[in-house]
Design an enzyme around this catalytic site. Sequence first.
Site, PDB file in Angstrom:
ATOM      1  N   GLU A 220       1.849 -11.251   1.886  1.00 45.65           N
ATOM      2  CA  GLU A 220       1.044 -12.368   2.407  1.00 45.65           C
ATOM      3  C   GLU A 220       0.789 -13.425   1.334  1.00 45.65           C
ATOM      4  O   GLU A 220      -0.270 -14.049   1.287  1.00 45.65           O
ATOM      5  CB  GLU A 220      -0.306 -11.866   2.945  1.00 45.65           C
TER       6      GLU A 220
ATOM      7  N   GLU B 140      12.925 -12.634   3.548  1.00 46.85           N
ATOM      8  CA  GLU B 140      14.334 -12.244   3.392  1.00 46.85           C
ATOM      9  C   GLU B 140      14.565 -11.819   1.946  1.00 46.85           C
ATOM     10  O   GLU B 140      13.757 -12.135   1.063  1.00 46.85           O
ATOM     11  CB  GLU B 140      15.245 -13.410   3.796  1.00 46.85           C
TER      12      GLU B 140
ATOM     13  N   GLY C  62     -10.847   9.948 -15.192  1.00 45.06           N
ATOM     14  CA  GLY C  62     -10.031  10.693 -16.154  1.00 45.06           C
ATOM     15  C   GLY C  62      -8.808  11.291 -15.490  1.00 45.06           C
ATOM     16  O   GLY C  62      -8.194  10.661 -14.624  1.00 45.06           O
TER      17      GLY C  62
HETATM   18  P1  TGC Z   1       4.978 -26.731   2.969  1.00 50.54           P
HETATM   19  O1  TGC Z   1       5.866 -27.929   2.918  1.00 50.54           O
HETATM   20  O2  TGC Z   1       3.756 -26.689   2.121  1.00 50.54           O
HETATM   21  O3  TGC Z   1       4.509 -26.487   4.492  1.00 50.54           O
HETATM   22  C1  TGC Z   1       5.408 -26.537   5.566  1.00 50.54           C
HETATM   23  C2  TGC Z   1       4.580 -26.807   6.830  1.00 50.54           C
HETATM   24  O4  TGC Z   1       3.690 -25.714   7.051  1.00 50.54           O
HETATM   25  C3  TGC Z   1       2.311 -26.154   7.001  1.00 50.54           C
HETATM   26  N1  TGC Z   1       1.568 -25.095   6.287  1.00 50.54           N
HETATM   27  C4  TGC Z   1       0.680 -24.296   6.864  1.00 50.54           C
HETATM   28  N2  TGC Z   1       0.187 -24.239   8.113  1.00 50.54           N
HETATM   29  C5  TGC Z   1      -0.737 -23.296   8.392  1.00 50.54           C
HETATM   30  N3  TGC Z   1      -1.150 -22.390   7.492  1.00 50.54           N
HETATM   31  C6  TGC Z   1      -0.665 -22.400   6.235  1.00 50.54           C
HETATM   32  N4  TGC Z   1      -1.078 -21.475   5.354  1.00 50.54           N
HETATM   33  C7  TGC Z   1       0.271 -23.383   5.865  1.00 50.54           C
HETATM   34  N5  TGC Z   1       0.944 -23.673   4.723  1.00 50.54           N
HETATM   35  C8  TGC Z   1       1.731 -24.725   4.998  1.00 50.54           C
HETATM   36  C9  TGC Z   1       2.367 -27.455   6.242  1.00 50.54           C
HETATM   37  O5  TGC Z   1       1.264 -28.284   6.587  1.00 50.54           O
HETATM   38  C10 TGC Z   1       3.684 -28.029   6.708  1.00 50.54           C
HETATM   39  O6  TGC Z   1       3.491 -28.512   8.031  1.00 50.54           O
HETATM   40  P2  TGC Z   1       4.293 -29.807   8.568  1.00 50.54           P
HETATM   41  O7  TGC Z   1       3.680 -30.117   9.889  1.00 50.54           O
HETATM   42  O8  TGC Z   1       4.045 -30.878   7.522  1.00 50.54           O
HETATM   43  O9  TGC Z   1       5.720 -29.410   8.633  1.00 50.54           O
HETATM   44  O10 TGC Z   1       5.884 -25.472   2.721  1.00 50.54           O
HETATM   45  P3  TGC Z   1       6.620 -24.985   1.422  1.00 50.54           P
HETATM   46  O11 TGC Z   1       8.012 -24.619   1.789  1.00 50.54           O
HETATM   47  O12 TGC Z   1       6.407 -25.954   0.274  1.00 50.54           O
HETATM   48  O13 TGC Z   1       5.880 -23.609   1.094  1.00 50.54           O
HETATM   49  C11 TGC Z   1       4.627 -23.533   0.691  1.00 50.54           C
HETATM   50  C12 TGC Z   1       4.275 -22.070   0.310  1.00 50.54           C
HETATM   51  C13 TGC Z   1       4.950 -21.629  -0.966  1.00 50.54           C
HETATM   52  C14 TGC Z   1       2.775 -22.087   0.119  1.00 50.54           C
HETATM   53  C15 TGC Z   1       4.671 -21.121   1.462  1.00 50.54           C
HETATM   54  O14 TGC Z   1       6.032 -21.042   1.561  1.00 50.54           O
HETATM   55  C16 TGC Z   1       4.091 -19.731   1.278  1.00 50.54           C
HETATM   56  O15 TGC Z   1       2.952 -19.488   1.678  1.00 50.54           O
HETATM   57  N6  TGC Z   1       4.867 -18.769   0.699  1.00 50.54           N
HETATM   58  C17 TGC Z   1       4.451 -17.374   0.676  1.00 50.54           C
HETATM   59  C18 TGC Z   1       5.140 -16.654   1.798  1.00 50.54           C
HETATM   60  C19 TGC Z   1       4.355 -15.497   2.322  1.00 50.54           C
HETATM   61  O16 TGC Z   1       3.152 -15.406   2.174  1.00 50.54           O
HETATM   62  N7  TGC Z   1       5.028 -14.609   3.032  1.00 50.54           N
HETATM   63  C20 TGC Z   1       4.354 -13.553   3.714  1.00 50.54           C
HETATM   64  C21 TGC Z   1       5.283 -12.857   4.671  1.00 50.54           C
HETATM   65  S1  TGC Z   1       4.464 -11.887   5.893  1.00 50.54           S
HETATM   66  C22 TGC Z   1       3.797 -10.617   5.069  1.00 50.54           C
HETATM   67  O17 TGC Z   1       3.790 -10.493   3.897  1.00 50.54           O
HETATM   68  C23 TGC Z   1       3.146  -9.630   5.944  1.00 50.54           C
HETATM   69  S2  TGC Z   1       2.413  -8.318   5.153  1.00 50.54           S
HETATM   70  C24 TGC Z   1       1.501  -7.811   6.435  1.00 50.54           C
HETATM   71  C25 TGC Z   1       0.800  -6.553   6.267  1.00 50.54           C
HETATM   72  O18 TGC Z   1       1.432  -5.486   6.186  1.00 50.54           O
HETATM   73  O19 TGC Z   1      -0.470  -6.619   6.289  1.00 50.54           O
HETATM   74  P1  FAD Z   2       9.543 -13.127  -4.967  1.00 53.88           P
HETATM   75  O1  FAD Z   2       9.269 -14.204  -4.005  1.00 53.88           O
HETATM   76  O2  FAD Z   2      10.943 -12.921  -5.410  1.00 53.88           O
HETATM   77  O3  FAD Z   2       8.596 -13.224  -6.203  1.00 53.88           O
HETATM   78  C1  FAD Z   2       8.848 -12.537  -7.443  1.00 53.88           C
HETATM   79  C2  FAD Z   2       7.821 -12.996  -8.486  1.00 53.88           C
HETATM   80  O4  FAD Z   2       7.984 -14.386  -8.734  1.00 53.88           O
HETATM   81  C3  FAD Z   2       6.363 -12.810  -8.040  1.00 53.88           C
HETATM   82  O5  FAD Z   2       5.606 -12.377  -9.125  1.00 53.88           O
HETATM   83  C4  FAD Z   2       5.953 -14.209  -7.636  1.00 53.88           C
HETATM   84  O6  FAD Z   2       4.550 -14.429  -7.766  1.00 53.88           O
HETATM   85  C5  FAD Z   2       6.727 -15.044  -8.667  1.00 53.88           C
HETATM   86  N1  FAD Z   2       6.922 -16.439  -8.240  1.00 53.88           N
HETATM   87  C6  FAD Z   2       7.451 -16.865  -7.081  1.00 53.88           C
HETATM   88  N2  FAD Z   2       7.479 -18.215  -7.040  1.00 53.88           N
HETATM   89  C7  FAD Z   2       6.947 -18.641  -8.213  1.00 53.88           C
HETATM   90  C8  FAD Z   2       6.699 -19.926  -8.776  1.00 53.88           C
HETATM   91  N3  FAD Z   2       6.985 -21.047  -8.105  1.00 53.88           N
HETATM   92  N4  FAD Z   2       6.148 -19.984  -9.999  1.00 53.88           N
HETATM   93  C9  FAD Z   2       5.833 -18.851 -10.680  1.00 53.88           C
HETATM   94  N5  FAD Z   2       6.047 -17.602 -10.196  1.00 53.88           N
HETATM   95  C10 FAD Z   2       6.594 -17.508  -8.989  1.00 53.88           C
HETATM   96  N6  FAD Z   2       7.139  -9.852   4.870  1.00 53.88           N
HETATM   97  C11 FAD Z   2       7.235 -10.149   6.204  1.00 53.88           C
HETATM   98  O7  FAD Z   2       7.804 -11.160   6.566  1.00 53.88           O
HETATM   99  N7  FAD Z   2       6.695  -9.321   7.140  1.00 53.88           N
HETATM  100  C12 FAD Z   2       6.058  -8.170   6.814  1.00 53.88           C
HETATM  101  O8  FAD Z   2       5.558  -7.454   7.694  1.00 53.88           O
HETATM  102  C13 FAD Z   2       5.951  -7.823   5.434  1.00 53.88           C
HETATM  103  N8  FAD Z   2       5.383  -6.639   5.063  1.00 53.88           N
HETATM  104  C14 FAD Z   2       5.422  -6.254   3.743  1.00 53.88           C
HETATM  105  C15 FAD Z   2       4.998  -4.964   3.402  1.00 53.88           C
HETATM  106  C16 FAD Z   2       5.095  -4.548   2.060  1.00 53.88           C
HETATM  107  C17 FAD Z   2       4.680  -3.160   1.705  1.00 53.88           C
HETATM  108  C18 FAD Z   2       5.583  -5.446   1.071  1.00 53.88           C
HETATM  109  C19 FAD Z   2       5.668  -5.013  -0.367  1.00 53.88           C
HETATM  110  C20 FAD Z   2       6.002  -6.694   1.420  1.00 53.88           C
HETATM  111  C21 FAD Z   2       5.943  -7.117   2.766  1.00 53.88           C
HETATM  112  N9  FAD Z   2       6.439  -8.361   3.154  1.00 53.88           N
HETATM  113  C22 FAD Z   2       6.523  -8.702   4.485  1.00 53.88           C
HETATM  114  C23 FAD Z   2       7.096  -9.226   2.171  1.00 53.88           C
HETATM  115  C24 FAD Z   2       6.130  -9.961   1.254  1.00 53.88           C
HETATM  116  O9  FAD Z   2       5.521 -11.026   1.930  1.00 53.88           O
HETATM  117  C25 FAD Z   2       6.904 -10.435   0.033  1.00 53.88           C
HETATM  118  O10 FAD Z   2       7.175  -9.295  -0.749  1.00 53.88           O
HETATM  119  C26 FAD Z   2       6.149 -11.454  -0.773  1.00 53.88           C
HETATM  120  O11 FAD Z   2       5.997 -12.663  -0.065  1.00 53.88           O
HETATM  121  C27 FAD Z   2       6.863 -11.779  -2.119  1.00 53.88           C
HETATM  122  O12 FAD Z   2       8.217 -12.012  -1.911  1.00 53.88           O
HETATM  123  P2  FAD Z   2       9.303 -11.233  -2.822  1.00 53.88           P
HETATM  124  O13 FAD Z   2       8.982  -9.790  -2.735  1.00 53.88           O
HETATM  125  O14 FAD Z   2      10.645 -11.649  -2.372  1.00 53.88           O
HETATM  126  O15 FAD Z   2       9.013 -11.719  -4.280  1.00 53.88           O
END
Ligand code: TGC
Ligand code: FAD
Length: 396
Positions: A376, A146, A352
């Site tokens: 991710e 979001e 270059g």
């Molecule tokens: P936290 O309290 O650590 O965990 C909550 C619950 O989730 C479980 N868990 C996981 N389970 C499976 N795989 C993982 N990687 C997991 N990480 C955590 C955890 O065990 C717990 O379970 P339960 O049973 O105890 O409730 O959660 P937190 O709120 O402290 O957050 C941790 C953090 C920062 C690592 C997490 O929020 C995070 O990974 N943030 C990054 C978000 C992110 O990667 N977003 C990606 C969006 S999708 C995307 O970008 C698609 S791009 C696709 C493309 O185009 O290829």
């Molecule tokens: P923010 O979370 O606002 O982060 C901003 C900066 O703060 C980053 O440098 C980060 O590393 C830093 N930061 C954050 N927390 C901390 C901390 N605790 N300490 C120090 N630094 C910190 N999402 C989906 O759900 N589905 C999709 O299909 C998807 N596709 C995507 C495709 C593209 C092309 C892009 C660019 C993004 C996509 N995303 C998707 C979203 C993506 O997962 C987010 O952009 C990403 O997780 C980072 O979130 P944000 O952009 O809000 O940055």
Amino acid sequence: MATVTTAAEKRQLNPLDLYDIRSELSEEECMVQDSVARMVDDKVLPVIQEAFENHQFPRELIDEVAALGLLGSSIEGYDCAGLGSVCYGLICQELERGDSGLRSFVSVQSSLVMYPIYSYGSEEQKQRWLPAMARGEAIGCFGLTESQGGSDPSNMKTHAKRDGDDWILNGSKMWITNGNLADAAVVWATTEEGVRGFIVEKDMPGFTTQEIENKFSLRASVTSALFFDNVRVPNASVLPGVVGLKGPLSCLTQARYGITWGVIGAAQACLDEVLNYTRDRVLFHKPLAHNQAIQLRLADMARRITTAQLLSLHLGRMKDEGRMTPAQVSLAKWNNCRAALDIARDARDMLGGSGISAEYVPIRHMLNLESVITYEGTETIHQLIIGKELTGINAF
Ligand code: TGC
Ligand code: FAD
């Protein structure tokens, strides 16, 4: 006693596979890699530069990836290929050698949409969506992020309330790959019970999408914002098998695993280009590749690619044995994305002025990888996940 290859036995190593990772693959894995590589050479490389320049996802490639069984390839049954994790990795690697946008399309469909439906969906949901998605007839997207901060999905504002047999969904999602292409969105929303997954169909009243224009990265991929204004979603479209943030986070683990492999392909494409270029480019009366300073940089690229390959292969074997953990995936996502981005930037520099031209692949990969290192889970998020693993202290 172990033998060491002598100078007489010395053979030419593959510059893109210095440790001969290929010899560690099964016959099936080699076949999968070769068939995807052929498709990328024949169908993707001829169109991808123009698609990137025109900011357009090449939709005609959906049929190509579906025909090869690349959508939901790890799923057993439901018309899916049921391949192992290393096969999935190699698919991502070869696709991203073409372009990160195409790999993104397949990652989202396979790991972020079909995986949760398969793992947490009802039998009816699986029958309805998985075969159609495997054939590329239905496209999905994954709505977690979001606008108020993708790194912290626990701060989610999108919410759903029960209303009889239905749910009423309100809120919005940002940066959603495939958003405007999708027939169905797997949307994560808070409820009184905790975070739940909703399969929102494109024609449900109140659901709208808006494509994000003017990206300088992943231009050959569709990225959208999703809006939900009192969308009525039947209870039959809620994923029954999971409640809580671990639902979406478990999907991310699958997709992040694939990305560790994918970015190797982008890095290999850049190294390949720069090897050819520095052999042919004559400066100061000798080919550029004769300079020690150039060779050091090429060697560093090969070192980073080899390290990335070993990490991903080992991760894949652990995944198939059921012992891969999210923190291990974070280490490889961080390492391999960083390596690929640095390689792409350095390759761009060694070309270059030509390096800024779309005629050469490094700048396209470099721009794409700026997204891949961000989505991710950003690099910092993955570093902090490992920090938590090492210390037991949650720094978030
Ligand atoms: P936290 O309290 O650590 O965990 C909550 C619950 O989730 C479980 N868990 C996981 N389970 C499976 N795989 C993982 N990687 C997991 N990480 C955590 C955890 O065990 C717990 O379970 P339960 O049973 O105890 O409730 O959660 P937190 O709120 O402290 O957050 C941790 C953090 C920062 C690592 C997490 O929020 C995070 O990974 N943030 C990054 C978000 C992110 O990667 N977003 C990606 C969006 S999708 C995307 O970008 C698609 S791009 C696709 C493309 O185009 O290829
Ligand atoms: P923010 O979370 O606002 O982060 C901003 C900066 O703060 C980053 O440098 C980060 O590393 C830093 N930061 C954050 N927390 C901390 C901390 N605790 N300490 C120090 N630094 C910190 N999402 C989906 O759900 N589905 C999709 O299909 C998807 N596709 C995507 C495709 C593209 C092309 C892009 C660019 C993004 C996509 N995303 C998707 C979203 C993506 O997962 C987010 O952009 C990403 O997780 C980072 O979130 P944000 O952009 O809000 O940055």
